[in-house]
Write a protein that holds these residues in place. Structure first.
Motif, mmCIF file in Angstrom:
data_model
loop_
_atom_site.group_PDB
_atom_site.id
_atom_site.type_symbol
_atom_site.label_atom_id
_atom_site.label_comp_id
_atom_site.label_asym_id
_atom_site.label_seq_id
_atom_site.Cartn_x
_atom_site.Cartn_y
_atom_site.Cartn_z
ATOM 1 N N ILE A 54 -2.187 -4.663 -0.526
ATOM 2 C CA ILE A 54 -2.559 -3.379 0.009
ATOM 3 C C ILE A 54 -3.836 -2.859 -0.579
ATOM 4 C CG2 ILE A 54 -2.103 -1.008 -0.480
ATOM 5 C CD1 ILE A 54 1.022 -2.098 -1.276
ATOM 6 N N TYR A 62 -2.033 -0.743 3.870
ATOM 7 C CA TYR A 62 -1.168 0.695 5.049
ATOM 8 C C TYR A 62 -1.492 0.966 6.296
ATOM 9 C CZ TYR A 62 -0.254 2.203 -0.510
ATOM 10 O OH TYR A 62 0.308 2.320 -1.730
ATOM 11 N N CYS A 65 0.000 -2.272 8.117
ATOM 12 C CA CYS A 65 0.897 -1.743 8.436
ATOM 13 C C CYS A 65 1.945 -1.131 9.198
ATOM 14 C CB CYS A 65 2.360 -1.457 6.622
ATOM 15 S SG CYS A 65 4.086 -1.560 7.135
ATOM 16 N N PHE A 79 5.224 -5.996 1.045
ATOM 17 C CA PHE A 79 4.246 -5.717 0.508
ATOM 18 C C PHE A 79 4.002 -6.643 -0.646
ATOM 19 C CE2 PHE A 79 3.264 -1.237 2.995
ATOM 20 C CZ PHE A 79 2.148 -1.917 3.171
ATOM 21 N N SER A 81 1.753 -6.546 -4.045
ATOM 22 C CA SER A 81 0.422 -5.694 -4.552
ATOM 23 C C SER A 81 0.802 -5.711 -6.153
ATOM 24 C CB SER A 81 0.753 -4.083 -4.198
ATOM 25 O OG SER A 81 -0.028 -3.330 -4.783
ATOM 26 N N ASP A 88 3.336 4.446 -5.742
ATOM 27 C CA ASP A 88 2.609 3.452 -4.600
ATOM 28 C C ASP A 88 4.027 2.820 -3.917
ATOM 29 O OD1 ASP A 88 -0.188 3.582 -5.684
ATOM 30 O OD2 ASP A 88 0.636 2.507 -7.757
ATOM 31 N N VAL A 89 4.871 1.943 -4.602
ATOM 32 C CA VAL A 89 6.063 2.076 -4.097
ATOM 33 C C VAL A 89 6.415 2.577 -3.087
ATOM 34 C CG1 VAL A 89 8.301 0.875 -4.421
ATOM 35 C CG2 VAL A 89 6.696 0.323 -6.186
ATOM 36 N N GLY A 92 4.204 3.186 0.234
ATOM 37 C CA GLY A 92 5.042 1.474 0.814
ATOM 38 C C GLY A 92 5.916 1.238 1.643
ATOM 39 N N TYR A 93 6.970 1.545 1.329
ATOM 40 C CA TYR A 93 8.117 2.203 2.173
ATOM 41 C C TYR A 93 8.108 2.821 3.067
ATOM 42 C CZ TYR A 93 11.172 -1.221 -0.649
ATOM 43 O OH TYR A 93 11.370 -2.408 -1.586
ATOM 44 N N ALA A 97 7.106 -0.232 5.340
ATOM 45 C CA ALA A 97 7.663 -1.889 4.124
ATOM 46 C C ALA A 97 8.684 -2.242 4.133
ATOM 47 C CB ALA A 97 6.912 -2.560 3.136
ATOM 48 N N TYR A 100 8.486 -4.554 -0.829
ATOM 49 C CA TYR A 100 7.501 -4.033 -1.848
ATOM 50 C C TYR A 100 7.704 -4.887 -3.319
ATOM 51 C CZ TYR A 100 3.843 -1.855 -4.036
ATOM 52 O OH TYR A 100 2.339 -0.632 -4.217
#
Length: 118
Positions: A54, A62, A65, A79, A81, A88-89, A92-93, A97, A100
């Motif tokens: 990331i 991001y 992605c 990811f 990371s 943060d997780v 990402g989703y 993603a 993660y």
């Protein structure tokens, strides 16, 4: 046909160790050290899966992605990371993603997840 994996990270030690790991397992592997290089390689080789950091200079994971997931046949995106907060997780989703994973990670665990995704 071998599955293609694109590994994107600005830490050369991670790139080299993951490249070795996945090549040894028979995958076709490409590496990129930043987001712009990742976009170019993704356009050129159409990977089945992208392992994506990331925090990178210029273009972050991001944005990469988002770019990958906008394709007509998007690759799976994982990811990798050190960003471990729940927000943060979720972020990402939220960018699409498929998985993660947190750094540090075990190679065995990573391989297992990758084999499940592709």
């Amino acid at each position: 046909m071998r599955s293609k994996i694109l590994i994107v990270d600005d830490e050369i030690n991670i790139l080299m160790s993951l490249e070795y790991l996945f090549k040894r397992k028979g995958y076709e592997v490409y590496i990129a050290r930043n987001g712009n290089e990742a976009k170019n390689l993704a356009d050129r080789y159409e990977p089945d899966l992208v392992l994506l950091d990331i925090m990178m200079p210029d273009v972050d994971g991001y944005e990469v992605c988002d770019y990958l997931k906008s394709k007509s046949t998007p690759p799976k995106v994982v990811f990798l990371s050190a960003k471990s907060k729940k927000d943060d997780v979720q972020k990402g989703y939220g960018h699409g993603a498929d998985l993660y994973l947190l750094k540090p990670f075990s190679n065995k665990n990573l391989l297992q997840h990758i084999e499940e995704l592709i």
